[in-house]
Design an enzyme around this catalytic site. Structure first.
Site, mmCIF file in Angstrom:
data_model
loop_
_atom_site.group_PDB
_atom_site.id
_atom_site.type_symbol
_atom_site.label_atom_id
_atom_site.label_comp_id
_atom_site.label_asym_id
_atom_site.label_seq_id
_atom_site.Cartn_x
_atom_site.Cartn_y
_atom_site.Cartn_z
ATOM 1 N N HIS A 1 -33.908 51.232 80.482
ATOM 2 C CA HIS A 1 -32.313 50.541 80.404
ATOM 3 C C HIS A 1 -31.721 50.267 79.020
ATOM 4 O O HIS A 1 -32.668 49.931 78.095
ATOM 5 C CB HIS A 1 -32.131 49.370 80.767
ATOM 6 N N ARG B 1 -32.966 57.327 84.013
ATOM 7 C CA ARG B 1 -33.916 58.029 84.771
ATOM 8 C C ARG B 1 -33.854 59.229 83.477
ATOM 9 O O ARG B 1 -33.176 59.953 83.340
ATOM 10 C CB ARG B 1 -33.211 58.605 85.907
#
Length: 323
Positions: A100, A194
């Site tokens: 993140h 991802r």
């Protein structure tokens, strides 16, 4: 005001399982991966399910009650946007390896907050987490492993047990492993990059989208020997476990009543029940809370008693002054 419970927002996932239903009592499917317990994320606003405010969403409450709900300082900074996202997660398979962004990068790219999060392990069938790298790396070495298909070799795997806590600052590569049921506390952000998805495909045979280029600027390549948070729970005491600028989380393990005084905390408080069941008494009434449930204590409620009906463990979450 009074302790507020919200309708869980359930999300089926390719890696989800049945324990949100079977262990935590949610009205969930066999593929439920997430239960969003308290959310101010646009399009996923939590709706009250108890008391006279039933049917109102979290943003509406913030607009009406402002600092009485959130805390004056928090309302001044965040307005009606709730600053945390509270979840339970059940991983029947490994989640994608992901990262993140921090606040600056998320604001620049997505007009969003970053995403620092923490995990409390509720159950683990010998499950593992990926938390960071198993060696010191630089950008070029990482890219060599990524392009060479050997990313798995540089990831740090840790076997977890109930009660373990892991803090995942923005920038740390991570993944939740199969057999792990956990509670997640995070900044209010749904931005995820991802990196690797175990070569799996969806029901149509398509791989999920990867964000390897976006992730590159977000990754912290430094080495951390262990990412597990050290804390020692004490019976009938509040033990601080995680202290960040974004949230503070303590563990309360009890078999007798615990009095709480929040007069010095200008913040809402969240309780998540990890084990057992309790009653939360406040001026004007009492609210039951059982394993798998979450409750939001408005900032104006300063004096409470938590009364266990059986040996219980709660997480206590709030935002400290000085954020």
């Amino acid at each position: 005001m009074y302790p507020l419970k919200f309708k869980p927002i359930l999300k089926d996932k390719i890696w989800g399982g049945s324990r949100l239903r079977d262990v935590l009592g949610k009205d969930a499917s066999d593929k439920a991966g997430e239960s969003w317990e308290i959310s101010g994320v646009e399009g996923n606003l939590s709706v009250v399910r108890n008391g006279f405010l039933e049917g109102n969403n979290l943003q509406e409450l913030a607009e009406i009650y402002m600092g009485d709900l959130l805390g004056d300082r928090i309302y001044e900074q965040f307005g009606t946007g709730f600053p945390l996202l509270i979840k339970f997660i059940d991983a029947a398979q490994f989640l994608s390896v992901q990262v993140h962004p921090g606040d600056d990068l998320a604001r620049q790219r997505h007009n969003s907050y970053g995403k620092t999060e923490m995990w409390y392990i509720v159950e683990s069938d010998g499950g593992q987490l990926i938390a960071g790298f198993n060696r010191e790396l630089d950008r070029e070495q990482y890219l060599q492993h990524l392009s060479g298909g050997t990313l798995r070799e540089i990831l740090n795997y840790e076997t977890v047990a109930p009660g373990d806590i892991y803090l995942m600052p923005a920038g740390r590569v991570h993944a939740i492993g199969s057999g792990v049921l956990l509670a997640e506390i995070q900044q209010s952000s749904d931005v995820t990059y991802r990196i690797y998805d175990w070569d799996r495909t969806d029901d149509a045979g398509n791989p999920r989208e990867l964000h390897t280029a976006l992730a590159l600027d977000a990754i912290d390549f430094s080495y951390h020997p262990s990412c597990k948070t050290a804390y020692q729970p004490l019976d009938n005491s509040t033990v601080n476990a995680v202290d960040t600028p974004y949230f503070t989380t303590s563990v309360i393990r009890m078999d007798r009543p615990v009095e709480k005084d929040y007069i010095l905390i200008d913040s809402f408080v969240i309780y998540m029940c990890m084990e057992g069941s309790v009653g939360i008494t406040y001026p004007g009434g009492a609210e039951p809370l059982k394993k798998g449930e979450t409750v939001l204590i408005p900032a104006e409620l300063k004096n409470l008693a938590i009364v266990p009906t059986q040996p219980s463990t709660l997480l206590e979450v709030y935002i400290k002054p000085g954020l």
